[in-house]
Write a protein that holds these residues in place. Sequence first.
Motif, short mmCIF file in Angstrom:
data_model
loop_
_atom_site.label_atom_id
_atom_site.label_comp_id
_atom_site.label_asym_id
_atom_site.label_seq_id
_atom_site.Cartn_x
_atom_site.Cartn_y
_atom_site.Cartn_z
N HIS A 68 21.88 32.32 -11.68
CA HIS A 68 22.84 32.53 -11.10
C HIS A 68 23.34 31.30 -10.43
O HIS A 68 24.80 31.12 -9.85
N TYR A 71 25.22 29.54 -13.45
CA TYR A 71 26.74 30.10 -13.59
C TYR A 71 27.57 29.92 -12.54
O TYR A 71 28.85 30.12 -12.82
N LEU A 72 27.11 30.05 -11.36
CA LEU A 72 28.06 29.60 -10.11
C LEU A 72 28.61 28.25 -10.40
O LEU A 72 29.95 28.29 -10.22
N SER A 75 31.43 28.48 -13.29
CA SER A 75 32.21 29.28 -12.81
C SER A 75 33.35 28.47 -11.62
O SER A 75 34.32 28.54 -12.01
N LEU A 78 35.24 26.13 -13.62
CA LEU A 78 36.08 26.70 -14.75
C LEU A 78 37.48 26.95 -13.92
O LEU A 78 38.53 26.97 -14.33
N LEU A 79 37.26 27.05 -12.61
CA LEU A 79 38.47 27.47 -11.77
C LEU A 79 39.69 26.58 -11.84
O LEU A 79 40.90 27.31 -11.84
N THR A 82 41.50 26.95 -15.33
CA THR A 82 41.99 28.41 -15.34
C THR A 82 43.25 28.59 -14.63
O THR A 82 44.11 29.22 -14.68
N TRP A 97 39.59 36.41 -13.65
CA TRP A 97 38.06 36.92 -14.34
C TRP A 97 37.22 35.66 -13.79
O TRP A 97 36.14 36.04 -13.40
N VAL A 98 37.58 34.43 -13.87
CA VAL A 98 36.71 33.56 -13.34
C VAL A 98 36.28 33.60 -12.13
O VAL A 98 35.08 33.42 -11.51
N ARG A 101 34.22 36.27 -11.58
CA ARG A 101 32.75 35.95 -11.84
C ARG A 101 32.07 34.79 -10.91
O ARG A 101 30.88 35.03 -10.59
N THR A 102 32.66 33.93 -10.23
CA THR A 102 32.26 32.95 -9.38
C THR A 102 31.87 33.79 -8.10
O THR A 102 30.53 33.89 -7.76
N HIS A 105 28.58 35.98 -9.13
CA HIS A 105 27.37 35.11 -9.15
C HIS A 105 26.96 34.58 -7.80
O HIS A 105 25.66 34.42 -7.53
#
Length: 198
Positions: A68, A71-72, A75, A78-79, A82, A97-98, A101-102, A105
């Motif tokens: 995590h 993945y954090l 994410s 990606l913010l 997006t 969604w991102v 998910r942020t 995570h």
Amino acid sequence: MPTQSFSSISSLTRFGLKLLARVKPSEIFLKSISKEVTSVQVTYPPSLDPRLVRRRLRHIAMSGTILHKKYLVGSVTLLPLTSAFMVLPLPNIPFFWVLFRTYSHWRALQGSEKLLKLISNESTPDKPDATDDADESKNNKKPEQKSQSPTCILLPSEELYQLIREASEEGLDEATIVEICKSFDLNKNDVLKYRNLV
């Protein structure tokens, strides 16, 4: 026109539910461990070695921390990308969604670290500091030890063992899982999802 907007909303809802269904049960479990949790209680069949149960919990916590955290970072990276879709006159689903998910995570990472801390704390008395030892030896008194309540409680369950033993050799069928979930107050959907992933 209203029927088209309704069908687009319902298809958007179905798409969102499909995305949520892909979230791993281990992540849901780790997110449920908040900072306020002071102990964890694990029920397991008595046929298992308690050291193995504790080791498995430690593995879940350590792998959750590594996974995590990775993945954090992904994410968060990606913010900004997006958020560029905000200029479009459509709902910015990728950004939200991102963002979700942020947060997810981050919560799972917090839960992993908390679980690791709870498992690592043994139910042994606190050890006094070296300075306390020196002071106590001067006064020829024994150091007082504070008792600490256990933070990881392992409970062998004969009922769980019987339910598992009555199951078929091929593994737990859905009826047995439903019975276990009723007996131990578990979410049937999360348990079934975990079984399908394994």
